[in-house]
Write a protein that holds these residues in place. Structure first.
Motif, PDB file in Angstrom:
ATOM      1  N   ALA A 118      47.469  29.154  53.664  1.00 49.73           N
ATOM      2  CA  ALA A 118      46.938  28.973  52.365  1.00 49.73           C
ATOM      3  C   ALA A 118      46.208  30.074  52.129  1.00 49.73           C
ATOM      4  O   ALA A 118      45.504  30.311  51.137  1.00 49.73           O
ATOM      5  N   SER A 119      45.963  31.216  53.144  1.00 53.07           N
ATOM      6  CA  SER A 119      45.016  32.156  53.156  1.00 53.07           C
ATOM      7  C   SER A 119      45.087  33.240  51.958  1.00 53.07           C
ATOM      8  O   SER A 119      44.136  33.348  51.305  1.00 53.07           O
ATOM      9  N   SER A 164      44.815  31.664  48.641  1.00 50.31           N
ATOM     10  CA  SER A 164      43.209  31.327  48.468  1.00 50.31           C
ATOM     11  C   SER A 164      42.337  32.547  48.279  1.00 50.31           C
ATOM     12  O   SER A 164      41.375  32.317  47.234  1.00 50.31           O
ATOM     13  N   LYS A 176      43.087  33.281  44.708  1.00 52.81           N
ATOM     14  CA  LYS A 176      42.660  32.065  43.428  1.00 52.81           C
ATOM     15  C   LYS A 176      40.910  32.295  43.667  1.00 52.81           C
ATOM     16  O   LYS A 176      40.312  32.090  42.251  1.00 52.81           O
ATOM     17  N   LEU A 177      40.372  32.480  44.696  1.00 51.67           N
ATOM     18  CA  LEU A 177      38.993  32.451  44.728  1.00 51.67           C
ATOM     19  C   LEU A 177      38.492  33.474  43.992  1.00 51.67           C
ATOM     20  O   LEU A 177      37.470  33.562  43.222  1.00 51.67           O
ATOM     21  N   ALA A 200      42.530  29.721  55.649  1.00 50.33           N
ATOM     22  CA  ALA A 200      42.993  28.422  54.848  1.00 50.33           C
ATOM     23  C   ALA A 200      44.503  28.046  55.214  1.00 50.33           C
ATOM     24  O   ALA A 200      44.911  28.781  55.285  1.00 50.33           O
ATOM     25  N   TYR A 257      39.669  24.897  55.579  1.00 53.74           N
ATOM     26  CA  TYR A 257      39.502  26.205  55.076  1.00 53.74           C
ATOM     27  C   TYR A 257      37.921  26.551  55.164  1.00 53.74           C
ATOM     28  O   TYR A 257      37.054  25.742  55.473  1.00 53.74           O
ATOM     29  N   TRP A 302      35.375  30.005  54.612  1.00 55.03           N
ATOM     30  CA  TRP A 302      35.089  31.093  53.905  1.00 55.03           C
ATOM     31  C   TRP A 302      33.778  31.749  53.995  1.00 55.03           C
ATOM     32  O   TRP A 302      32.755  31.218  53.902  1.00 55.03           O
ATOM     33  N   TYR A 336      38.635  25.496  43.190  1.00 56.74           N
ATOM     34  CA  TYR A 336      39.330  25.857  44.048  1.00 56.74           C
ATOM     35  C   TYR A 336      40.027  24.675  44.938  1.00 56.74           C
ATOM     36  O   TYR A 336      41.246  24.838  45.444  1.00 56.74           O
ATOM     37  N   LEU A 341      43.787  23.464  45.575  1.00 57.66           N
ATOM     38  CA  LEU A 341      44.564  23.788  46.741  1.00 57.66           C
ATOM     39  C   LEU A 341      44.888  22.184  47.088  1.00 57.66           C
ATOM     40  O   LEU A 341      46.101  22.477  47.675  1.00 57.66           O
TER      41      LEU A 341
END
Length: 337
Positions: A32-33, A36, A39-40, A68, A81, A83, A151, A155
Motif C-alpha cells: 500500500a506504499s 498511501s 493519499k497522504l 505501508a 505502516y 512514515w 488516512y 486504508l
C-alpha cells in the motif's frame, strides 16, 4: 470463541473455484506504499486554518518516506505502516505579511493512535516571531491529526477490497444488481425463496441476547453497519444494502438477507434478518442498540424468532462474522461479555 475458519460451515462463503488459496488461508500481502503516498499528500494539502490573526495552510508535502502494507493470514487483516513526513506551511497575516515554516511527523506508524502522533511545527530560520505560529501549532496540528485519522480509516476500508476470498481466475465475484427501467428507483436484489411456503412459518423459536463493548463512538459503529463499502470490508464479500426504513440487504454472498424496520441514527438498528439455512420464509427480528459510554460504545443485540435449532449457530455467527470481524478490520478493541 471458535477460531476463524473453524466455525459452523453454514456461515462459510462457498463457490470459490480458486482452490490454491481458499479464503486466503495462507499468507497474502498487498503493498500500500504508493497508494498511501498519494493519499497522504492529498489529505495534507487540504489542511488550512484561520483566526483573527490570519491564516495558515500546508503548501507542500516535501517528504514522505516509509512504507505501508496489508497482510491477510487465515482471514485476519494485519495493517502495517510507518512514515516519516515533512510538510511546508505558509502563514498570511491580516495585513498580508507572509511567514514560512515546516511541519515534521517523524513517526507515523501503526503503533500509535492519531492523537499520539508527534507533530513538530517550526518557522523557517531567520523568520520573525508571529502569532500565526501558535495558530499552526494548535489548530493546524489538530487538522493534521484529522488527516492522519482519515488516512488510517481509508486504508482499512477502501484499500482492503479484494483482500479476502478470491474467485475463479482470481477475480472477486460481485453481486450484480438487476436492470431496472431508467425511470424507476434503484432495485436491491432480494433473496430467492426456496419454496412457496409463506412467511411466518410456525417453528419452535427462541430469543438471543449478546453484548459487546467497542472502543469507538456510537456514530462510527452505527455507520459501519449501514455503509456498503464498510460492510464489504468486514464481511470480506460483496454486500448490497439500502440503509433506509424498508430497505433490503444481502450479505455474505446471499447467506444473510433481510429488511430494515427502524433506523435511529447512532442509537438503534432494527431489522428482519434470516440465514439461508432457516426454513423458507422464516425471519427473526434483530435489534442493535448503541449506548455511548464516553469513548466506548456498548452494543446490545436482542433477537426474537430465532429457530431454536439454530440458536448456538446464530450467536456464534454474529460474534465471528460481525463483532470479531469488525474488530479485526477497523481496530476497535473490545471486551466480550
Amino acid at each position: 470463541m471458535a477460531k476463524w475458519g473453524q466455525g459452523d460451515p453454514r456461515w462459510i462463503v462457498e463457490q470459490r473455484a480458486d482452490a490454491t488459496n481458499v479464503n486466503n488461508w495462507h499468507w497474502t500481502e498487498r503493498d500500500a506504499s504508493s497508494w498511501s503516498t498519494d493519499k497522504l499528500k492529498e489529505l495534507f494539502m487540504a489542511v488550512r486554518v484561520e483566526s483573527e490573526e490570519g491564516s495558515c495552510e500546508v503548501t507542500e508535502v516535501s517528504k514522505v518516506e516509509g512504507e505501508a502494507s496489508i497482510n491477510n493470514r487465515k482471514g485476519k487483516l494485519i495493517f502495517f505502516y510507518e512514515w516519516n513526513i515533512k510538510l511546508d506551511w505558509t502563514g498570511t497575516s491580516k495585513s498580508g505579511v507572509k511567514f514560512k515554516g515546516h511541519v515534521e511527523i517523524p513517526n507515523l506508524s501503526d503503533e500509535n493512535d492519531p492523537s499520539e502522533v508527534d507533530i513538530r511545527v517550526t518557522l523557517v530560520k531567520d523568520q520573525p516571531d508571529t502569532k500565526l505560529m501558535a495558530l499552526m501549532k494548535k489548530e493546524g496540528s489538530e487538522r493534521i491529526r484529522t488527516a492522519v485519522a482519515d488516512y488510517i480509516s481509508t486504508l482499512k476500508t477502501e484499500f482492503t477490497q479484494g483482500m479476502i476470498l478470491p474467485t475463479a481466475n482470481g477475480v472477486k465475484e460481485l453481486v450484480q444488481e438487476p436492470k431496472v427501467p431508467c425511470n424507476s428507483q434503484k432495485a436491491v436484489p432480494k433473496s430467492t425463496p426456496r419454496s412457496s411456503q409463506p412467511a411466518g412459518v410456525k417453528i419452535p423459536t427462541c430469543k438471543i441476547s449478546l453484548k459487546e463493548t467497542f472502543l469507538t463512538s456510537p456514530e462510527e459503529l452505527y455507520r459501519i453497519f449501514l455503509t456498503p463499502e464498510l460492510v464489504q470490508a468486514f464481511t470480506h464479500s460483496a454486500a448490497v444494502l439500502e440503509p433506509d426504513k424498508g430497505g433490503k440487504f444481502q450479505l455474505l454472498d446471499g447467506s444473510v438477507t433481510g429488511e430494515f424496520l427502524e433506523l435511529i441514527p447512532d442509537r438503534k438498528i432494527a431489522m428482519k434478518w434470516r440465514f439461508k439455512s432457516w426454513p423458507a420464509g422464516h425471519q427473526a427480528e434483530i435489534t442493535l442498540l448503541f449506548h455511548d459510554k464516553g469513548g466506548e460504545t456498548d452494543l446490545q443485540l436482542d433477537g426474537v424468532g430465532v429457530p431454536s435449532s439454530e440458536e448456538a449457530m446464530t450467536k456464534e455467527g454474529w460474534r465471528r462474522h460481525y463483532f470479531e470481524a469488525i474488530r479485526q478490520t477497523f481496530g476497535f478493541g473490545a471486551r466480550l461479555f
